[in-house]
Write a protein that holds these residues in place. Structure first.
Motif, PDB file in Angstrom:
ATOM      1  N   VAL A 282       5.718 -52.925 -14.410  1.00 30.42           N
ATOM      2  CA  VAL A 282       5.762 -51.680 -15.181  1.00 30.42           C
ATOM      3  C   VAL A 282       4.364 -51.347 -15.703  1.00 30.42           C
ATOM      4  CG1 VAL A 282       6.674 -50.572 -17.261  1.00 30.42           C
ATOM      5  CG2 VAL A 282       8.211 -51.839 -15.753  1.00 30.42           C
ATOM      6  N   ALA A 283       3.613 -52.353 -16.123  1.00 31.66           N
ATOM      7  CA  ALA A 283       2.252 -52.125 -16.613  1.00 31.66           C
ATOM      8  C   ALA A 283       1.357 -51.584 -15.497  1.00 31.66           C
ATOM      9  CB  ALA A 283       1.670 -53.415 -17.181  1.00 31.66           C
ATOM     10  N   GLN A 284       1.616 -52.001 -14.271  1.00 28.37           N
ATOM     11  CA  GLN A 284       0.781 -51.587 -13.149  1.00 28.37           C
ATOM     12  C   GLN A 284       1.156 -50.219 -12.585  1.00 28.37           C
ATOM     13  OE1 GLN A 284       1.017 -54.878 -10.393  1.00 28.37           O
ATOM     14  NE2 GLN A 284      -0.684 -55.932 -11.367  1.00 28.37           N
ATOM     15  N   VAL A 285       2.463 -49.935 -12.491  1.00 26.96           N
ATOM     16  CA  VAL A 285       2.862 -48.705 -11.785  1.00 26.96           C
ATOM     17  C   VAL A 285       3.629 -47.707 -12.653  1.00 26.96           C
ATOM     18  CG1 VAL A 285       2.887 -49.860  -9.541  1.00 26.96           C
ATOM     19  CG2 VAL A 285       5.012 -49.687 -10.850  1.00 26.96           C
ATOM     20  N   GLY A 286       3.907 -48.046 -13.896  1.00 28.26           N
ATOM     21  CA  GLY A 286       4.654 -47.135 -14.759  1.00 28.26           C
ATOM     22  C   GLY A 286       6.116 -47.513 -14.846  1.00 28.26           C
ATOM     23  N   ASP A 287       6.887 -46.714 -15.583  1.00 28.74           N
ATOM     24  CA  ASP A 287       8.275 -47.090 -15.888  1.00 28.74           C
ATOM     25  C   ASP A 287       9.330 -46.508 -14.958  1.00 28.74           C
ATOM     26  OD1 ASP A 287       8.266 -44.450 -16.711  1.00 28.74           O
ATOM     27  OD2 ASP A 287       8.997 -44.865 -18.734  1.00 28.74           O
ATOM     28  N   ARG A 288       8.922 -45.771 -13.937  1.00 25.25           N
ATOM     29  CA  ARG A 288       9.916 -45.233 -12.994  1.00 25.25           C
ATOM     30  C   ARG A 288      10.464 -46.371 -12.141  1.00 25.25           C
ATOM     31  NH1 ARG A 288       8.031 -41.271  -9.223  1.00 25.25           N
ATOM     32  NH2 ARG A 288      10.235 -41.054  -8.770  1.00 25.25           N
ATOM     33  N   ALA A 289      11.784 -46.548 -12.185  1.00 29.72           N
ATOM     34  CA  ALA A 289      12.431 -47.668 -11.493  1.00 29.72           C
ATOM     35  C   ALA A 289      12.116 -47.668 -10.001  1.00 29.72           C
ATOM     36  CB  ALA A 289      13.939 -47.615 -11.723  1.00 29.72           C
ATOM     37  N   GLU A 290      12.073 -46.512  -9.402  1.00 32.26           N
ATOM     38  CA  GLU A 290      11.789 -46.402  -7.967  1.00 32.26           C
ATOM     39  C   GLU A 290      10.395 -46.961  -7.645  1.00 32.26           C
ATOM     40  OE1 GLU A 290      10.810 -42.534  -5.521  1.00 32.26           O
ATOM     41  OE2 GLU A 290      12.974 -42.688  -5.843  1.00 32.26           O
ATOM     42  N   ASP A 291       9.404 -46.612  -8.468  1.00 32.97           N
ATOM     43  CA  ASP A 291       8.038 -47.094  -8.252  1.00 32.97           C
ATOM     44  C   ASP A 291       7.944 -48.598  -8.476  1.00 32.97           C
ATOM     45  OD1 ASP A 291       7.292 -44.472  -7.754  1.00 32.97           O
ATOM     46  OD2 ASP A 291       6.504 -44.149  -9.774  1.00 32.97           O
ATOM     47  N   VAL A 292       8.634 -49.083  -9.509  1.00 33.10           N
ATOM     48  CA  VAL A 292       8.618 -50.518  -9.803  1.00 33.10           C
ATOM     49  C   VAL A 292       9.262 -51.293  -8.662  1.00 33.10           C
ATOM     50  CG1 VAL A 292       9.479 -52.316 -11.366  1.00 33.10           C
ATOM     51  CG2 VAL A 292       8.553 -50.183 -12.301  1.00 33.10           C
ATOM     52  N   GLU A 293      10.388 -50.814  -8.164  1.00 38.14           N
ATOM     53  CA  GLU A 293      11.067 -51.490  -7.058  1.00 38.14           C
ATOM     54  C   GLU A 293      10.177 -51.530  -5.820  1.00 38.14           C
ATOM     55  OE1 GLU A 293      15.400 -51.544  -4.894  1.00 38.14           O
ATOM     56  OE2 GLU A 293      14.677 -49.622  -5.658  1.00 38.14           O
ATOM     57  N   ARG A 294       9.546 -50.436  -5.494  1.00 31.38           N
ATOM     58  CA  ARG A 294       8.661 -50.365  -4.336  1.00 31.38           C
ATOM     59  C   ARG A 294       7.500 -51.370  -4.501  1.00 31.38           C
ATOM     60  NH1 ARG A 294       7.008 -45.219  -4.620  1.00 31.38           N
ATOM     61  NH2 ARG A 294       9.053 -44.565  -3.911  1.00 31.38           N
ATOM     62  N   HIS A 295       6.930 -51.411  -5.689  1.00 33.79           N
ATOM     63  CA  HIS A 295       5.822 -52.331  -5.976  1.00 33.79           C
ATOM     64  C   HIS A 295       6.268 -53.785  -5.829  1.00 33.79           C
ATOM     65  CE1 HIS A 295       2.259 -53.929  -7.970  1.00 33.79           C
ATOM     66  NE2 HIS A 295       3.071 -54.634  -8.738  1.00 33.79           N
ATOM     67  N   LEU A 296       7.419 -54.103  -6.383  1.00 28.69           N
ATOM     68  CA  LEU A 296       7.910 -55.480  -6.319  1.00 28.69           C
ATOM     69  C   LEU A 296       8.255 -55.898  -4.893  1.00 28.69           C
ATOM     70  CD1 LEU A 296      10.095 -55.520  -9.535  1.00 28.69           C
ATOM     71  CD2 LEU A 296       7.963 -56.778  -9.169  1.00 28.69           C
ATOM     72  N   LYS A 297       8.817 -55.005  -4.110  1.00 28.71           N
ATOM     73  CA  LYS A 297       9.133 -55.326  -2.720  1.00 28.71           C
ATOM     74  C   LYS A 297       7.857 -55.554  -1.933  1.00 28.71           C
ATOM     75  CE  LYS A 297      13.645 -53.200  -2.248  1.00 28.71           C
ATOM     76  NZ  LYS A 297      14.428 -52.107  -1.638  1.00 28.71           N
ATOM     77  N   GLY A 298       6.816 -54.774  -2.232  1.00 26.16           N
ATOM     78  CA  GLY A 298       5.530 -54.951  -1.575  1.00 26.16           C
ATOM     79  C   GLY A 298       4.898 -56.275  -1.933  1.00 26.16           C
ATOM     80  N   ALA A 299       5.107 -56.718  -3.162  1.00 28.30           N
ATOM     81  CA  ALA A 299       4.532 -57.978  -3.631  1.00 28.30           C
ATOM     82  C   ALA A 299       5.200 -59.175  -2.960  1.00 28.30           C
ATOM     83  CB  ALA A 299       4.666 -58.085  -5.143  1.00 28.30           C
ATOM     84  N   LYS A 300       6.471 -59.017  -2.581  1.00 30.17           N
ATOM     85  CA  LYS A 300       7.207 -60.116  -1.945  1.00 30.17           C
ATOM     86  C   LYS A 300       6.869 -60.239  -0.461  1.00 30.17           C
ATOM     87  CE  LYS A 300      11.221 -60.091  -4.985  1.00 30.17           C
ATOM     88  NZ  LYS A 300      12.650 -59.880  -5.070  1.00 30.17           N
ATOM     89  N   ALA A 301       6.367 -59.168   0.125  1.00 28.43           N
ATOM     90  CA  ALA A 301       6.095 -59.161   1.575  1.00 28.43           C
ATOM     91  C   ALA A 301       4.923 -60.029   1.956  1.00 28.43           C
ATOM     92  CB  ALA A 301       5.837 -57.730   2.034  1.00 28.43           C
TER      93      ALA A 301
END
Length: 61
Positions: free
Chosen positions: A42-61
């Motif tokens: 959330v600190a990196q991409v903001g509080d929009r759930a869609e953006d957070v989910e996308r960021h987290l999925k990218g981090a797992k790849a």
């Protein structure tokens, strides 16, 4: 402003409120990450759930 739990639709479900412990717990569980990782995302991409989910999925790849 307090989170109005009687209103369950709209923007509220699209944003992650880090000031509400139950939201942090529930969103972290939904995304399969720790609460700390959720807070960092959330600190990196903001509080929009869609953006957070996308960021987290990218981090797992």
């Amino acid at each position: 402003m307090a989170d109005d739990k009687s209103k369950s639709g709209g923007q509220d479900r699209k944003r992650i409120n880090l000031n509400e412990d139950y939201e942090v717990r529930d969103w972290a569980a939904k995304f399969g990450v720790s609460q700390e990782d959720l807070r960092k995302a959330v600190a990196q991409v903001g509080d929009r759930a869609e953006d957070v989910e996308r960021h987290l999925k990218g981090a797992k790849a």
